[in-house]
Design a protein around this motif. Sequence first.
Motif, PDB file in Angstrom:
ATOM      1  N   PHE A 174       0.849  -1.198   0.000  1.00 24.59           N
ATOM      2  CA  PHE A 174       0.000   0.000   0.000  1.00 24.59           C
ATOM      3  C   PHE A 174       0.885   1.249   0.000  1.00 24.59           C
ATOM      4  CE2 PHE A 174      -2.538   3.340   1.772  1.00 24.59           C
ATOM      5  CZ  PHE A 174      -3.886   3.013   1.605  1.00 24.59           C
ATOM      6  N   SER A 175       1.881   1.255   0.872  1.00 26.08           N
ATOM      7  CA  SER A 175       2.771   2.412   0.995  1.00 26.08           C
ATOM      8  C   SER A 175       3.601   2.617  -0.266  1.00 26.08           C
ATOM      9  CB  SER A 175       3.698   2.243   2.203  1.00 26.08           C
ATOM     10  OG  SER A 175       2.959   2.122   3.397  1.00 26.08           O
ATOM     11  N   VAL A 176       4.132   1.531  -0.812  1.00 24.34           N
ATOM     12  CA  VAL A 176       4.959   1.643  -2.015  1.00 24.34           C
ATOM     13  C   VAL A 176       4.143   2.201  -3.185  1.00 24.34           C
ATOM     14  CG1 VAL A 176       6.239   0.332  -3.756  1.00 24.34           C
ATOM     15  CG2 VAL A 176       6.586  -0.151  -1.326  1.00 24.34           C
ATOM     16  N   ILE A 177       2.905   1.763  -3.315  1.00 21.25           N
ATOM     17  CA  ILE A 177       2.028   2.296  -4.369  1.00 21.25           C
ATOM     18  C   ILE A 177       1.881   3.806  -4.214  1.00 21.25           C
ATOM     19  CG2 ILE A 177      -0.347   2.314  -5.257  1.00 21.25           C
ATOM     20  CD1 ILE A 177      -0.489  -0.672  -4.506  1.00 21.25           C
ATOM     21  N   GLU A 178       1.718   4.259  -2.979  1.00 23.38           N
ATOM     22  CA  GLU A 178       1.531   5.693  -2.738  1.00 23.38           C
ATOM     23  C   GLU A 178       2.819   6.486  -2.936  1.00 23.38           C
ATOM     24  OE1 GLU A 178      -0.676   6.570   0.903  1.00 23.38           O
ATOM     25  OE2 GLU A 178      -2.409   6.666  -0.446  1.00 23.38           O
ATOM     26  N   PHE A 179       3.976   5.822  -2.863  1.00 20.63           N
ATOM     27  CA  PHE A 179       5.229   6.522  -3.175  1.00 20.63           C
ATOM     28  C   PHE A 179       5.127   7.202  -4.536  1.00 20.63           C
ATOM     29  CE2 PHE A 179       8.277   3.467  -0.691  1.00 20.63           C
ATOM     30  CZ  PHE A 179       7.762   3.943   0.510  1.00 20.63           C
ATOM     31  N   PHE A 180       4.501   6.523  -5.474  1.00 19.47           N
ATOM     32  CA  PHE A 180       4.411   7.020  -6.847  1.00 19.47           C
ATOM     33  C   PHE A 180       3.142   7.840  -7.090  1.00 19.47           C
ATOM     34  CE2 PHE A 180       6.823   3.054  -6.789  1.00 19.47           C
ATOM     35  CZ  PHE A 180       8.001   3.443  -7.400  1.00 19.47           C
ATOM     36  N   LEU A 181       2.045   7.415  -6.472  1.00 21.77           N
ATOM     37  CA  LEU A 181       0.757   8.041  -6.791  1.00 21.77           C
ATOM     38  C   LEU A 181       0.578   9.419  -6.163  1.00 21.77           C
ATOM     39  CD1 LEU A 181      -1.795   5.066  -6.680  1.00 21.77           C
ATOM     40  CD2 LEU A 181      -0.625   6.083  -8.642  1.00 21.77           C
ATOM     41  N   ILE A 182       1.083   9.639  -4.953  1.00 20.03           N
ATOM     42  CA  ILE A 182       0.875  10.940  -4.302  1.00 20.03           C
ATOM     43  C   ILE A 182       1.546  12.067  -5.081  1.00 20.03           C
ATOM     44  CG2 ILE A 182       1.478  12.312  -2.253  1.00 20.03           C
ATOM     45  CD1 ILE A 182       0.720   9.905  -0.546  1.00 20.03           C
ATOM     46  N   PRO A 183       2.847  11.975  -5.433  1.00 15.25           N
ATOM     47  CA  PRO A 183       3.429  13.043  -6.260  1.00 15.25           C
ATOM     48  C   PRO A 183       2.756  13.149  -7.641  1.00 15.25           C
ATOM     49  CG  PRO A 183       5.157  11.706  -5.266  1.00 15.25           C
ATOM     50  CD  PRO A 183       3.869  10.986  -5.042  1.00 15.25           C
ATOM     51  N   PHE A 184       2.351  11.999  -8.198  1.00 16.80           N
ATOM     52  CA  PHE A 184       1.707  12.044  -9.513  1.00 16.80           C
ATOM     53  C   PHE A 184       0.416  12.842  -9.479  1.00 16.80           C
ATOM     54  CE2 PHE A 184      -1.565  10.247 -12.328  1.00 16.80           C
ATOM     55  CZ  PHE A 184      -1.008  10.592 -13.563  1.00 16.80           C
ATOM     56  N   PHE A 185      -0.429  12.585  -8.493  1.00 14.10           N
ATOM     57  CA  PHE A 185      -1.703  13.304  -8.435  1.00 14.10           C
ATOM     58  C   PHE A 185      -1.512  14.756  -7.988  1.00 14.10           C
ATOM     59  CE2 PHE A 185      -3.520   8.907  -8.142  1.00 14.10           C
ATOM     60  CZ  PHE A 185      -4.218   8.978  -9.341  1.00 14.10           C
ATOM     61  N   GLY A 186      -0.445  15.031  -7.226  1.00  7.99           N
ATOM     62  CA  GLY A 186      -0.100  16.424  -6.950  1.00  7.99           C
ATOM     63  C   GLY A 186       0.258  17.144  -8.239  1.00  7.99           C
ATOM     64  N   HIS A 187       1.061  16.481  -9.075  1.00 10.59           N
ATOM     65  CA  HIS A 187       1.425  17.035 -10.384  1.00 10.59           C
ATOM     66  C   HIS A 187       0.189  17.186 -11.275  1.00 10.59           C
ATOM     67  CE1 HIS A 187       3.400  17.511 -14.265  1.00 10.59           C
ATOM     68  NE2 HIS A 187       2.730  16.455 -14.694  1.00 10.59           N
ATOM     69  N   LEU A 188      -0.668  16.186 -11.285  1.00 10.94           N
ATOM     70  CA  LEU A 188      -1.866  16.242 -12.126  1.00 10.94           C
ATOM     71  C   LEU A 188      -2.773  17.403 -11.726  1.00 10.94           C
ATOM     72  CD1 LEU A 188      -3.281  14.842 -14.476  1.00 10.94           C
ATOM     73  CD2 LEU A 188      -4.421  13.338 -12.808  1.00 10.94           C
ATOM     74  N   SER A 189      -2.787  17.729 -10.419  1.00 17.51           N
ATOM     75  CA  SER A 189      -3.609  18.868  -9.972  1.00 17.51           C
ATOM     76  C   SER A 189      -3.095  20.195 -10.520  1.00 17.51           C
ATOM     77  CB  SER A 189      -3.650  18.919  -8.434  1.00 17.51           C
ATOM     78  OG  SER A 189      -2.445  19.440  -7.890  1.00 17.51           O
ATOM     79  N   ASP A 190      -1.805  20.269 -10.863  1.00 20.38           N
ATOM     80  CA  ASP A 190      -1.263  21.464 -11.519  1.00 20.38           C
ATOM     81  C   ASP A 190      -1.762  21.580 -12.957  1.00 20.38           C
ATOM     82  OD1 ASP A 190       0.345  22.519  -9.421  1.00 20.38           O
ATOM     83  OD2 ASP A 190       1.896  21.021  -9.838  1.00 20.38           O
TER      84      ASP A 190
END
Length: 443
Positions: free
Chosen positions: A291-307
């Motif tokens: 779960f944590s490893v998946i979020e390593f990639f997804l949290i910055p990605f969705f932060g970027h997508l919000s830009d």
Amino acid sequence: MSTAPAELTEGQRRTMLFRAVIASTIGTSIEWYDFFLYSIVTGLVFAKQFFPNDNPVVGTLNAFLVYAVGFAARPVGAAIFGHYGDRIGRKGALIATLLLMGIATFLVAFVPGYAQIGIWGAIILTVLRFAQGVGVGGEWGGSVLLAMEWTKTSGNRGFIASWPQFGVPVGSFLANLAVLAFANTLPPDQFQSWGWRVPFLFSGVLVVIGLWIRLSILETPTFTKLVASNKIERVPAAKVLKVQRRSVILSALIRLAEQTPYYIFTAFIFAYGVQHLKMDKTFFLYAMLVFSVIEFFLIPFFGHLSDRIGRKNMYLIGAATMIVASFAFFALLDSGNPALVFIGAILGALPHAMVYGPQAALIAEQFTPRMRYRGASLGYQLASIIAGGPSPLIATWLFATYQSGMVVALYMAVCALIGFVSTFFLVDYSRKEIHEEYAHVGD
């Protein structure tokens, strides 16, 4: 380095932005390691160690009640450190939160159990948990501002602000890994008696590392500009609740879509999986690592997508996805098939990252600079009282009462719906300037 932020060259500014992001991310990783370590051990150890005379359900409820104290303390930390963060600077407040959180966690390792000092063990544990909550309550706002206020344009603000959020899966990964290491290498009776204490001792080492990193950074340009223009708010708490009360309340409400499900995904799952599904605790520790490893990639990605698509749009999509995922989570867990249970255990990483990635910038941008630390911290941490803190407790009670995981899923979905609706009322600052005082916020 003594150079003021306004005097830095472009290259120096980029270097300080990088350092600020690293300092924020490592600091939040350490603080969330401390906080999650307690969360994990609550479901596995504390009910037996500190409430041994209760039946399993009551013992778990009591353990989660102590766990919830940490959440109740978080708005207190937001108020205290938010005040000083808006008065004396982001950096100083962050050093204090790291020390408070780290020392409290380190001391948990030395708390005697019920067999040694009776109920006093649980009382000491509660006091330390409260101190943990105060520390983490002041941490989030400062770490986000430390990174976000070094950005020069709006083009990457969501991505930059998502890195302190990245500390959550890192802290969760380290906490689960630490518990897993001792749970797998020690006999169950030794893990229950002393093995669980060692990961708390390790917190002391992490705090020293985090302190060294945070001492090396400068104050943010935004705060430096407030000092130079003599715009420091003397009583930021009173003022932010007077002129930006709506933003504080909405910031808390949107977090119902994120925080309530998250602590059911990552804390309640241990009690549910071990006691109801009768599966081994290490199975879920491994699941939480993934779960944590998946979020390593997804949290910055969705932060970027919000830009790219806007902070509000990203958050609305995530909250809507969370409603569906709540029911899928329990459907997969209740299937009884180990492969499907594992998929269910890691499923929540996707919708959680969809809201958590853009969340830092979305909330912090709502507040004018001179009241931003206090306002963002209060809004963010007030959710701890209505969402994160009580969610495992409410989930335990709901399941004990109705004997159905789908009732817990309904509770999660209702919280996600409230967060979804509340998001509509926020202002989207994705393309707007946030380093100057907001004209619409009066004195």
